[in-house]
Design an enzyme around this catalytic site. Sequence first.
Site, PDB file in Angstrom:
ATOM      1  N   HIS A 191       0.801  -1.229   0.000  1.00 60.88           N
ATOM      2  CA  HIS A 191       0.000   0.000   0.000  1.00 60.88           C
ATOM      3  C   HIS A 191       0.836   1.282   0.000  1.00 60.88           C
ATOM      4  CE1 HIS A 191       0.987  -0.084   4.252  1.00 60.88           C
ATOM      5  NE2 HIS A 191       0.688   1.196   4.275  1.00 60.88           N
TER       6      HIS A 191
HETATM    7  C1  UD1 Z   1      -2.284   5.261   5.862  1.00 62.11           C
HETATM    8  C2  UD1 Z   1      -1.012   5.740   6.552  1.00 62.11           C
HETATM    9  C3  UD1 Z   1       0.044   4.656   6.474  1.00 62.11           C
HETATM   10  C4  UD1 Z   1      -0.487   3.338   7.003  1.00 62.11           C
HETATM   11  C5  UD1 Z   1      -1.737   2.987   6.226  1.00 62.11           C
HETATM   12  C6  UD1 Z   1      -2.361   1.690   6.634  1.00 62.11           C
HETATM   13  C7  UD1 Z   1      -0.522   8.151   6.435  1.00 62.11           C
HETATM   14  C8  UD1 Z   1       0.358   9.159   5.807  1.00 62.11           C
HETATM   15  N1  UD1 Z   1      -0.466   6.920   5.902  1.00 62.11           N
HETATM   16  O1  UD1 Z   1      -1.987   5.083   4.478  1.00 62.11           O
HETATM   17  O2  UD1 Z   1       1.150   5.030   7.256  1.00 62.11           O
HETATM   18  O3  UD1 Z   1       0.496   2.335   6.837  1.00 62.11           O
HETATM   19  O4  UD1 Z   1      -2.683   4.043   6.425  1.00 62.11           O
HETATM   20  O5  UD1 Z   1      -3.444   1.401   5.797  1.00 62.11           O
HETATM   21  O6  UD1 Z   1      -1.206   8.442   7.368  1.00 62.11           O
HETATM   22  N2  UD1 Z   1      -9.215   4.647   1.355  1.00 62.11           N
HETATM   23  C9  UD1 Z   1     -10.435   4.037   1.251  1.00 62.11           C
HETATM   24  N3  UD1 Z   1     -11.062   3.688   2.422  1.00 62.11           N
HETATM   25  C10 UD1 Z   1     -10.526   3.913   3.634  1.00 62.11           C
HETATM   26  C11 UD1 Z   1      -9.276   4.551   3.708  1.00 62.11           C
HETATM   27  C12 UD1 Z   1      -8.620   4.901   2.564  1.00 62.11           C
HETATM   28  O7  UD1 Z   1     -10.959   3.818   0.173  1.00 62.11           O
HETATM   29  O8  UD1 Z   1     -11.137   3.560   4.663  1.00 62.11           O
HETATM   30  C13 UD1 Z   1      -8.497   5.012   0.095  1.00 62.11           C
HETATM   31  C14 UD1 Z   1      -8.768   6.425  -0.347  1.00 62.11           C
HETATM   32  O9  UD1 Z   1      -8.753   6.456  -1.736  1.00 62.11           O
HETATM   33  C15 UD1 Z   1      -7.547   7.176   0.148  1.00 62.11           C
HETATM   34  C16 UD1 Z   1      -6.468   6.129   0.023  1.00 62.11           C
HETATM   35  O10 UD1 Z   1      -7.116   4.889   0.317  1.00 62.11           O
HETATM   36  O11 UD1 Z   1      -7.301   8.315  -0.581  1.00 62.11           O
HETATM   37  C17 UD1 Z   1      -5.313   6.323   0.965  1.00 62.11           C
HETATM   38  O12 UD1 Z   1      -5.772   6.484   2.303  1.00 62.11           O
HETATM   39  P1  UD1 Z   1      -4.908   7.360   3.342  1.00 62.11           P
HETATM   40  O13 UD1 Z   1      -5.549   7.357   4.674  1.00 62.11           O
HETATM   41  O14 UD1 Z   1      -4.583   8.677   2.748  1.00 62.11           O
HETATM   42  O15 UD1 Z   1      -3.526   6.586   3.404  1.00 62.11           O
HETATM   43  P2  UD1 Z   1      -3.140   5.037   3.411  1.00 62.11           P
HETATM   44  O16 UD1 Z   1      -2.502   4.713   2.104  1.00 62.11           O
HETATM   45  O17 UD1 Z   1      -4.247   4.165   3.872  1.00 62.11           O
END
Ligand code: UD1
Length: 379
Positions: A215
Amino acid sequence: MKLISIVGARPNFMKIAPIMEAVGEHNRVSGKPIKNVLVHTGQHYDEKMSRLFFEELGIPRPDVDLGVGSGSHAEQTAEVMKRFEKVCLSENPTHILVVGDVNSTIACALVAAKMGIKVIHVEAGLRSFDRTMPEEINRVLTDSISDYLFTTEKSAEENLAREGIGQEKIFFVGNVMIDTLLKHRDKAMASSLFECAGMRDSSDRVPGYGVLTLHRPSNVDDPAALGEILGALIEISKELPVIFPVHPRTRKKIEEFGLAKSFTELSSGLGSSGIHTTEPLGYLDFLALLSSAKMVLTDSGGIQEETTVLGVPCVTIRENTERPVTITHGTNVLAGTTKDGILKAARSSFERKSAQEKMAPPLWDGDAAKRIVAVLAGL
Ligand code: UD1
């Protein structure tokens, strides 16, 4: 003491669960209870990235849900800050407790520090020394404004000392994520995942398999980088079928880059080869999957620690790790992100069976949260 404890993203939930429990236990027996308010920022919000973990790990329902959702780093961090400041104004805590290194961690720490509220950071001091990782920025900044820093491994203490953080603020307590693993390990073994996914063969055995998780933006946001990694995984999966629970961000990228044809869905059965995708799994199913795997390939931080305790060979698809104890005490090997590097690391880690006899790192014994609460009780 009046505490606000904060969670935001999936890897926070298994860290907060034992702390909530240990605070509850302290309050049952102590004449000096800790008032503890639980805030969920809503950084992760999908059922399978959030609510399921509260249920499985017995985390109380959050007292406040900020509902921030996704966005760019600046948008997400700013939104948490704006909404969390209002909570601090109305709740008036003496301390806040943040875990890990996600955007919610730094956002809440920054709000509290500027309001004169003491900041407690659990899992402090880890360093990858790679400032292109958003989490590294979050770690360095959170630690620099924290008043109490709880560490999981010796390297963290050394890193904090090098950055000029006073010894009196640092407490080596062990690993709360491992508290949760040890508590739930037996329950996870009763998971129905293998039955539900039709993974048992005609003799009721689960064939050998590997597990993949990916991820990190640096691995999944660029088609060339993701293609290189998948090239290696396709090779590995010719000999060992690979199960791939797909993070929502990674699923979007796979679809965008037209890579979906490289995979089959696990629901249509685990053959003797190939990469089989599933939705993100709950904690117990994922722990069951990790525990019985022949090999785990990952870019996650927490999974490097979990495989260390489970004694499962782990190939980390990154150039560095902020958790060096998983290499010196555990089963972890750093593969880098090229196809050749991953194939070489997978081969060597498969052969390094002796790694499985190593001892768990110091204080990864299931009692880290109790040690944290013992310190908090004295504040
Ligand atoms: C975040 C953390 C990372 C952690 C990871 C675990 C930061 C900078 N990153 O990354 O350190 O290892 O979580 O998963 O805080 N999305 C969904 N549903 C959700 C959450 C996210 O669809 O419930 C999608 C969205 O398109 C979003 C993308 O995933 O834009 C990324 O989510 P985000 O919370 O920005 O970061 P992670 O990649 O999950």
